[in-house]
Motif scaffolding. Structure first.
Motif, PDB file in Angstrom:
ATOM      1  N   GLU A 301      52.170  13.828  48.268  1.00 23.20           N
ATOM      2  CA  GLU A 301      53.248  13.960  47.284  1.00 23.20           C
ATOM      3  C   GLU A 301      52.776  13.621  45.870  1.00 23.20           C
ATOM      4  O   GLU A 301      53.133  14.298  44.901  1.00 23.20           O
ATOM      5  CB  GLU A 301      54.428  13.061  47.669  1.00 23.20           C
ATOM      6  N   ILE A 302      51.973  12.576  45.751  1.00 21.17           N
ATOM      7  CA  ILE A 302      51.431  12.212  44.433  1.00 21.17           C
ATOM      8  C   ILE A 302      50.572  13.344  43.892  1.00 21.17           C
ATOM      9  O   ILE A 302      50.683  13.737  42.719  1.00 21.17           O
ATOM     10  CB  ILE A 302      50.616  10.904  44.523  1.00 21.17           C
ATOM     11  N   THR A 303      49.710  13.880  44.754  1.00 23.81           N
ATOM     12  CA  THR A 303      48.833  14.980  44.356  1.00 23.81           C
ATOM     13  C   THR A 303      49.641  16.182  43.883  1.00 23.81           C
ATOM     14  O   THR A 303      49.343  16.770  42.828  1.00 23.81           O
ATOM     15  CB  THR A 303      47.923  15.384  45.533  1.00 23.81           C
ATOM     16  N   LYS A 304      50.670  16.539  44.635  1.00 23.62           N
ATOM     17  CA  LYS A 304      51.508  17.684  44.272  1.00 23.62           C
ATOM     18  C   LYS A 304      52.154  17.484  42.903  1.00 23.62           C
ATOM     19  O   LYS A 304      52.141  18.392  42.053  1.00 23.62           O
ATOM     20  CB  LYS A 304      52.599  17.892  45.333  1.00 23.62           C
ATOM     21  N   HIS A 305      52.673  16.285  42.660  1.00 24.28           N
ATOM     22  CA  HIS A 305      53.377  16.037  41.405  1.00 24.28           C
ATOM     23  C   HIS A 305      52.418  15.905  40.222  1.00 24.28           C
ATOM     24  O   HIS A 305      52.757  16.304  39.103  1.00 24.28           O
ATOM     25  CB  HIS A 305      54.281  14.817  41.557  1.00 24.28           C
ATOM     26  N   TRP A 306      51.245  15.353  40.434  1.00 24.27           N
ATOM     27  CA  TRP A 306      50.258  15.312  39.352  1.00 24.27           C
ATOM     28  C   TRP A 306      49.858  16.726  38.931  1.00 24.27           C
ATOM     29  O   TRP A 306      49.696  17.012  37.743  1.00 24.27           O
ATOM     30  CB  TRP A 306      49.017  14.543  39.794  1.00 24.27           C
ATOM     31  N   LYS A 307      49.682  17.617  39.908  1.00 28.66           N
ATOM     32  CA  LYS A 307      49.306  19.001  39.588  1.00 28.66           C
ATOM     33  C   LYS A 307      50.418  19.689  38.794  1.00 28.66           C
ATOM     34  O   LYS A 307      50.143  20.442  37.854  1.00 28.66           O
ATOM     35  CB  LYS A 307      49.000  19.765  40.876  1.00 28.66           C
ATOM     36  N   ILE A 308      51.660  19.416  39.161  1.00 33.29           N
ATOM     37  CA  ILE A 308      52.794  19.975  38.417  1.00 33.29           C
ATOM     38  C   ILE A 308      52.791  19.436  36.987  1.00 33.29           C
ATOM     39  O   ILE A 308      52.957  20.198  36.021  1.00 33.29           O
ATOM     40  CB  ILE A 308      54.126  19.629  39.118  1.00 33.29           C
ATOM     41  N   MET A 309      52.586  18.129  36.840  1.00 33.21           N
ATOM     42  CA  MET A 309      52.583  17.511  35.515  1.00 33.21           C
ATOM     43  C   MET A 309      51.466  18.080  34.649  1.00 33.21           C
ATOM     44  O   MET A 309      51.674  18.352  33.456  1.00 33.21           O
ATOM     45  CB  MET A 309      52.444  15.990  35.648  1.00 33.21           C
TER      46      MET A 309
END
Length: 350
Positions: A301-309
């Motif tokens: 989840e952290i990885t997914k949201h960092w990529k979005i950011m």
């Protein structure tokens, strides 16, 4: 019992330090930085919020961006403000006690307290050396965190997680004292110092059978709240309502909304809720802290949201938003860590 609590902390990753959880993901951050062409890609996530909401952001400035009807009545004060000015503001906005007081620059729910009287508020102001906000208490009994993002070149945003926050509480059995009940559960035992500070005169009293006592009435994970992933309860109606609000918050594209609500059915219909805070780039996808989720789920989840950011930051940069100077950015992060350390040590109300 102390040994049992230590073992619980070791075997339940949600209690691990931020460094322990995030350090293994350094290669992911570096990859996102390469994609965004800046190590400090968080800055471009929310152009209207200082440093994108990663550090040193003013809660007042964020509240000023949100349509009034969706937030509690709130006003700004400081240690330099005359107390009579605070009284006048309370009267002009018709804000009654209890009120919620929080540092203007703060994080992780630190320094957020409920104030029940004028004497307590005056004491808070006298002992505070930082700017703060006074806010009406919303009487809804439930709180959720809603993670939202929208790409700058899109008209519609998306919710990527929703977490219900269960305030730290105990239920009496008519036999044990409040302190005994607190120490039985590792989640509350880890908060024993704060609980004793707030309920010093009640700790040795027997709690009647089935009486529930809320120990810390704030939905912060660092202050003992239990997070329950209810992302599956998200409805199209609620997503549309959140998107409608967030698109009116100029320059906001990525972060978490902390929301108080009356009941889940009304929330799902986009009704009877208030936004008590919007957090920017440093927001975590807090549904990952549900005890049912593994550390690997959290990393995903952290990885997914960092990529979005990183993608949002890149698009905002291409539209003309300048990248942050590295020296200034790291200084801001350093200052933010100093504020966190300070807030952890302060006793706000005598």
């Amino acid at each position: 019992m102390q040994l049992r609590h230590r073992l619980h902390k070791i075997t339940h990753w949600e209690y691990w330090s931020t460094f322990s959880i995030y350090m293994p993901l350094l290669p992911v951050w570096l990859y996102c930085a390469w994609k965004a062409r800046t190590l400090l890609f968080f800055h471009g996530a929310n152009p209207s919020i200082k440093y994108g909401g990663m550090a040193m952001e003013s809660k007042k400035e964020i509240y000023d961006l949100i349509p009034r009807q969706w937030i509690p009545k709130t006003f700004f004060a400081s240690s330099e403000t005359y107390f009579r000015e605070i009284l006048l503001e309370l009267q002009s906005q018709a804000i009654d006690f209890p009120v919620i007081v929080k540092p203007d620059v703060g994080l992780k729910g630190l320094g957020v307290v409920q104030i029940n009287s004028l004497n307590e508020l005056e004491n808070y102001q006298k002992n505070s050396d930082c700017d703060f906000l006074v806010q009406e208490k919303i009487n809804y009994q439930n709180e959720v965190g809603i993670f939202y993002h929208r790409f700058p070149d899109k008209k519609k945003g998306k919710i990527t997680g929703m977490v219900k926050k269960e305030f730290l509480s105990v239920k009496g059995n008519g036999k044990k004292t409040l302190r005994e009940l607190v120490m039985e559960n590792p989640r509350s035992a880890f908060q024993i110092k704060a609980i004793e500070q707030n309920s010093e005169n009640e700790m040795q009293k027997i709690v009647p059978e089935n009486e529930e006592i809320v120990l810390i009435p704030f939905g912060s994970h660092t202050r003992g709240a239990k997070f329950i992933d209810i992302s599956t309860e998200l409805t199209e109606t609620l997503e549309q309502k959140i998107d409608e609000i967030c698109t009116k918050v100029n320059g906001f594209y990525f972060g978490r909304l902390d929301v108080m609500f009356e009941n889940l059915e009304l929330l799902q219909n986009g009704e009877n809720f208030k936004i008590i805070e919007i957090n920017g780039a440093k927001s975590e996808p807090t549904h990952m802290y549900d005890p049912k989720h593994s550390l690997f789920f959290a990393w995903k989840e952290i990885t997914k949201h960092w990529k979005i950011m990183a993608e949002i930051s890149r698009k905002n940069h291409e539209a003309g938003f300048p990248y942050l100077n590295v020296k200034e950015g790291f200084l801001a992060l350093k200052n933010n860590l100093a504020i966190e350390k300070k807030l952890r040590k302060i006793s706000w109300v005598d």
